[in-house]
Scaffold this motif. Sequence first.
Motif, PDB file in Angstrom:
ATOM      1  N   GLU A 115     -30.236  11.569   9.975  1.00 30.65           N
ATOM      2  CA  GLU A 115     -31.138  11.419   9.077  1.00 30.65           C
ATOM      3  C   GLU A 115     -31.904   9.916   9.225  1.00 30.65           C
ATOM      4  O   GLU A 115     -31.296   9.033   9.225  1.00 30.65           O
ATOM      5  CB  GLU A 115     -30.625  11.267   7.614  1.00 30.65           C
ATOM      6  N   GLN A 133     -33.536  10.896   1.552  1.00 30.58           N
ATOM      7  CA  GLN A 133     -34.358  11.073   0.321  1.00 30.58           C
ATOM      8  C   GLN A 133     -33.753   9.963  -0.769  1.00 30.58           C
ATOM      9  O   GLN A 133     -34.241   9.805  -1.537  1.00 30.58           O
ATOM     10  CB  GLN A 133     -34.011  12.471  -0.124  1.00 30.58           C
ATOM     11  N   VAL A 170     -25.279  13.606   9.453  1.00 33.84           N
ATOM     12  CA  VAL A 170     -24.630  14.599   8.687  1.00 33.84           C
ATOM     13  C   VAL A 170     -24.436  15.829   9.516  1.00 33.84           C
ATOM     14  O   VAL A 170     -25.028  16.256  10.267  1.00 33.84           O
ATOM     15  CB  VAL A 170     -25.621  15.015   7.553  1.00 33.84           C
ATOM     16  N   LEU A 211     -28.240  15.077   3.039  1.00 39.01           N
ATOM     17  CA  LEU A 211     -28.705  15.962   3.965  1.00 39.01           C
ATOM     18  C   LEU A 211     -30.218  15.965   3.535  1.00 39.01           C
ATOM     19  O   LEU A 211     -30.296  16.323   2.217  1.00 39.01           O
ATOM     20  CB  LEU A 211     -27.996  17.297   4.136  1.00 39.01           C
ATOM     21  N   ARG A 212     -31.149  15.672   4.091  1.00 43.14           N
ATOM     22  CA  ARG A 212     -32.548  15.930   3.723  1.00 43.14           C
ATOM     23  C   ARG A 212     -32.911  17.232   3.408  1.00 43.14           C
ATOM     24  O   ARG A 212     -32.817  18.096   4.491  1.00 43.14           O
ATOM     25  CB  ARG A 212     -33.402  14.719   4.649  1.00 43.14           C
ATOM     26  N   MET A 213     -33.474  17.452   2.181  1.00 37.41           N
ATOM     27  CA  MET A 213     -33.915  18.979   2.043  1.00 37.41           C
ATOM     28  C   MET A 213     -35.622  18.988   1.985  1.00 37.41           C
ATOM     29  O   MET A 213     -36.054  18.181   1.342  1.00 37.41           O
ATOM     30  CB  MET A 213     -33.307  19.335   0.686  1.00 37.41           C
ATOM     31  N   PRO A 214     -36.108  20.202   2.590  1.00 40.34           N
ATOM     32  CA  PRO A 214     -35.404  21.265   3.223  1.00 40.34           C
ATOM     33  C   PRO A 214     -34.996  21.146   4.603  1.00 40.34           C
ATOM     34  O   PRO A 214     -34.604  21.940   5.154  1.00 40.34           O
ATOM     35  CB  PRO A 214     -36.048  22.446   2.679  1.00 40.34           C
ATOM     36  N   GLY A 244     -33.283  19.143   6.880  1.00 42.77           N
ATOM     37  CA  GLY A 244     -31.940  18.919   7.318  1.00 42.77           C
ATOM     38  C   GLY A 244     -31.241  20.265   7.884  1.00 42.77           C
ATOM     39  O   GLY A 244     -30.697  20.240   9.007  1.00 42.77           O
TER      40      GLY A 244
END
Lengths: 152, 379
Positions: A82, A86, A96, B132-135, B137
Amino acid sequence: MSQTPAQSSEEKPKPRRFEPPVSPATQAFWDATREQKFLLQWCTDCRKAIFFPREVCPSCLGSSLEWKESAGRGRVYTYTVEYRPQNPNLAGPYTVALIDLEEGVRMMSNVVDCDPDRVSVGMDVGIAWEALSDGRHLPMFAPTGSTTGGDQ
Amino acid sequence: MVGVADDASPTGELELSGRALEARMISEALEDAGLTLADVDGVCHAGSSMGLAEFLGIHPRFTDSTNTGGSSYEVHVEHAAAAIAAGLCDVVIGVYASTPRSDRKRGGGFRGGPGMMMGPNPMAEWEMPYGLRMPMGPYAMAATRHMSQYGTTSEQLAQIAVSTRQWATMNPKARHQDPLTIEEVLASPMQTSPLHLLDCCLVTDGAGAFVMTSAERARDLARPPIYVLGAGTCHDHSMISEMPDLTVTPGAISGANAFAMAGVKPGDVDLLMGYDSFTITALLHLEDLGFCAKGEGGPFVEDGKTAPGGSLPMNTNGGGLSYTHPGMYGMFLLVEAVRQLRGECGVRQVDGAEVAVAHGSGMVLSCMSTIVMGTEATL
Ligand SMILES: [Zn+2]
């Protein structure tokens, strides 16, 4: 943690990351993390490990379930790094990953104590812990053989 | 399928929003079909079919509020086709409108994030803590695994964005209409490895609608009907950490079932409208639907097979990557497939298109729904 500005000994530190809620089916798991014990749920009928923990076995719908401590060894199934998180409290880049545990179940986690550029599919990892704000710990994984992977 | 409508804009924004935009889409789709609201006795909506029907003042006898994310509209077509065939209803409308870009500008609207899900649920407990970055990731994780297992490269993924952009240059409503190069995709900022910004879909306003009726009634209507030849749906997880194999989507099942029902093989398909939330999403569809073998999606797209002039035109409206992507993109797959099969697409028309596939993907590669469509000649 010690470098957070305006820290007062009276105040509980603000959680840096989103902290997992606890449900009745997962209470035992999270309680054990206070002592950095990693429990897995097993179905006593199917003799299979279950993850995520739940009220009934997803193979047989039985409720004869037990907790057993896991050695917390696994392998990176896949991962992503990442670069633009966010959550503004988390500084990228960080990794991750989905970890395949020796017991045959898969879970999401972070790979820590490892430069994101060095993480690879198939890498062997072992349990590491990050303290949460309420005394629980969040399971994470570090490359096996890492000198700092144990506790923090 | 007897009527379609959609709207998007090069600015990424639309004037109307909410029910007003939905109503305009329904009105345009009904006009396209030569029908009126009074003919409608079935309603599909991924939020609330009851709320929509109340707004329109109609009392449908078939209702479907199924929400499987972006594939909801393919599932609606599948359900509506079955309901019409079973005699439950005669004329079904489905609609979608979403204006995330305008909403954000107005300071309101939906923002995802940790506060989104309240109380204990598996995702909050077992995924959200890890950032975890959505969406994007989950799709990045699928791409990493595909690269590791099959040697797929970032250049090959970028080629999908490039080929799709070539189609978008021929769609005056597309958000991006300038040509794109592989180098530009690779030079765009890394978001969540291995996906670059230009591997990711847009965030734009957009809306669309469809009208369906029985084959018998369709023959008397305004436009040449497009027939639903086959349909299939499958989901195998909700969270990415529960996906059995990140290189194989449930499209392998929904696609095989839809093709079998239609009596069609991948080689018979003239146009693939394959949900492209990310470049990797489209690549997985090519493999899972059988256009190439598992693991060979990278080499398959390399020489521009999915671009204008290629052997498998894919996402001829410019896709979610370059045309529009308001969040749940599946409606636009259906609309473009119908228009191509009717021969209405002007400079981007696929010559002699008789069979098209609209393949929707919902949530995080979770729910796939495949609709095989054909012209009268394919019956
Ligand atoms: Zn069991």
